[in-house]
Design an enzyme around this catalytic site. Structure first.
Site, mmCIF file in Angstrom:
data_model
loop_
_atom_site.group_PDB
_atom_site.id
_atom_site.type_symbol
_atom_site.label_atom_id
_atom_site.label_comp_id
_atom_site.label_asym_id
_atom_site.label_seq_id
_atom_site.Cartn_x
_atom_site.Cartn_y
_atom_site.Cartn_z
ATOM 1 C CG ASP A 70 74.701 -42.090 57.620
ATOM 2 O OD1 ASP A 70 75.896 -42.118 57.983
ATOM 3 O OD2 ASP A 70 73.760 -41.960 58.422
ATOM 4 C CD GLU A 133 77.157 -39.883 62.794
ATOM 5 O OE1 GLU A 133 77.479 -39.241 63.814
ATOM 6 O OE2 GLU A 133 76.542 -39.341 61.832
#
Length: 369
Positions: A70, A133
């Protein structure tokens, strides 16, 4: 595909978190690695989110190459398209190029090269690329809930290829201040909530002065910052409540209970009486000893590859090292790119660093497996 080709493809996946939508990127990497002889699993997390897990080798010492899929939003006015890699004057531009799709791409190239030469003589190489994350660590928690932690791990966050052994954690809390509201035109006795907010800000400054006395082998001292002040009822009303959001950067080993106790004591010393503290987010700090043999091995390979001498460093942001070290993993942080590029407009990483990272990761794999 080499690391630069893989990075170009990864940048095209708009894995902005939230919502993330990492599943297509995970599927792409799974297909790539499966075609090179790896066993793969796409761990579905719901809502088009997923982890990519790939491995080669048998039971034994496990080395994990770890990263996240991400990225943060591409806000602001970009010179280059954020979701299409631009190659210019040795730089690779695009959202995630530094944080941290460049590291993911280099890890994939290193793993593919290692597998093409026969793979592990002992143990197992694993690649874990996770979702979420940047927000709530959904992917790493899901993986560790279902799998055994590895013996060794390299996390590819941007460190300029320095070997980083520790990061500060973060505790975010809402501090709610309460005093009776009043008409703004009327004089008052005692303290209103705006004055309590002034006292609370003063308390944070004094807490920071006290925290400077704490030290760590490589990390800066703990620190606390107020990142939000919110309080309003009406134009002509001094409100009864003000909310502050604090961002408390903590050293490894500091627990949430200690954070709350420091905040409470600091507020009380500034005579803030009517307040409540509500936890919003907590991530512990992480560290591995500078004398750990794995750290020494990685430093040897890094210094040999780059023909320079460097020692253990701190990682300037929070990351997921802490969750691995809590499980007993010898985990450190090393990746291409500069942390100063993370989350910025026109994010970039140096092409030569991505290529060097792939070489460094392969050398570390060879030493362990």
């Amino acid at each position: 595909m080499n690391a630069v080709d893989i990075l170009a493809k990864l940048i095209e996946f708009q894995t902005v978190s939230p919502p993330g939508n990492e599943a297509p990127a995970a599927e792409f990497l799974a297909g790539l690695l499966q075609s090179r002889g790896f066993c793969v699993q796409v761990q579905q997390l719901g809502n088009n989110r997923a982890n990519m897990i790939a491995w080669i080798g048998e039971e034994g010492p496990e080395l994990m190459l770890n990263g996240h899929l991400d990225v943060v939003p591409a806000a602001g006015e970009w010179t280059f398209p954020p979701f299409s890699m631009t190659r210019k004057e040795g730089r690779l531009y695009g959202r995630g190029s530094a944080d941290m799709k460049g590291g993911v791409a280099a890890m994939c190239e290193a793993a593919i090269r290692f597998a093409s030469k026969g793979g592990p003589r002992r143990g197992r190489l694993k690649l874990l690329f996770v979702a979420d994350e940047e927000c709530s660590n959904l992917g790493t928690h899901a993986y560790l809930n279902a799998n055994k932690a590895p013996q060794y791990a390299v996390i590819g966050e941007p460190t300029n290829l320095e070997i980083s052994i520790a990061h500060r954690g973060v505790a975010r809390d809402y501090i709610d201040l309460h005093e009776p509201p009043r008409h703004a035109a009327l004089p008052h006795e005692g303290k209103d909530v705006m004055e309590a907010a002034e006292d609370a800000l003063r308390a944070m400054r004094k807490i920071n002065e006290d925290l400077k006395k704490r030290s760590h082998e490589v990390l800066p001292p703990p620190s606390v910052a107020v990142t939000m002040i919110q309080g309003y009822e009406k134009d002509n009303v001094v409100p009864g409540n003000v909310r502050l959001l604090t961002d408390f950067r903590i050293l490894p080993g500091m627990k949430y209970e200690e954070v709350k106790e420091i905040l409470c004591r600091g507020l009380e010393e500034e005579r803030v009486e009517k307040f409540s503290i509500s936890p919003h987010f907590f991530m512990p700090g992480g560290q591995i000893s500078s004398s750990d043999p794995f750290v020494k091995l990685c430093l040897e390979e890094r210094n040999r590859l780059l023909n320079s001498v460097s020692g253990p460093k701190a990682f300037g942001a929070s990351c997921e090292q802490c969750f691995l070290t809590e499980c007993g993993t010898q985990a450190l942080i090393c990746g291409p790119g500069n942390l100063e590029q993370a989350h910025t407009v026109d994010e970039f990483t140096e092409e030569k660093q991505v290529k060097a990272a792939a070489e460094l990761y392969e050398r570390i794999i060879n030493r362990i497996l």
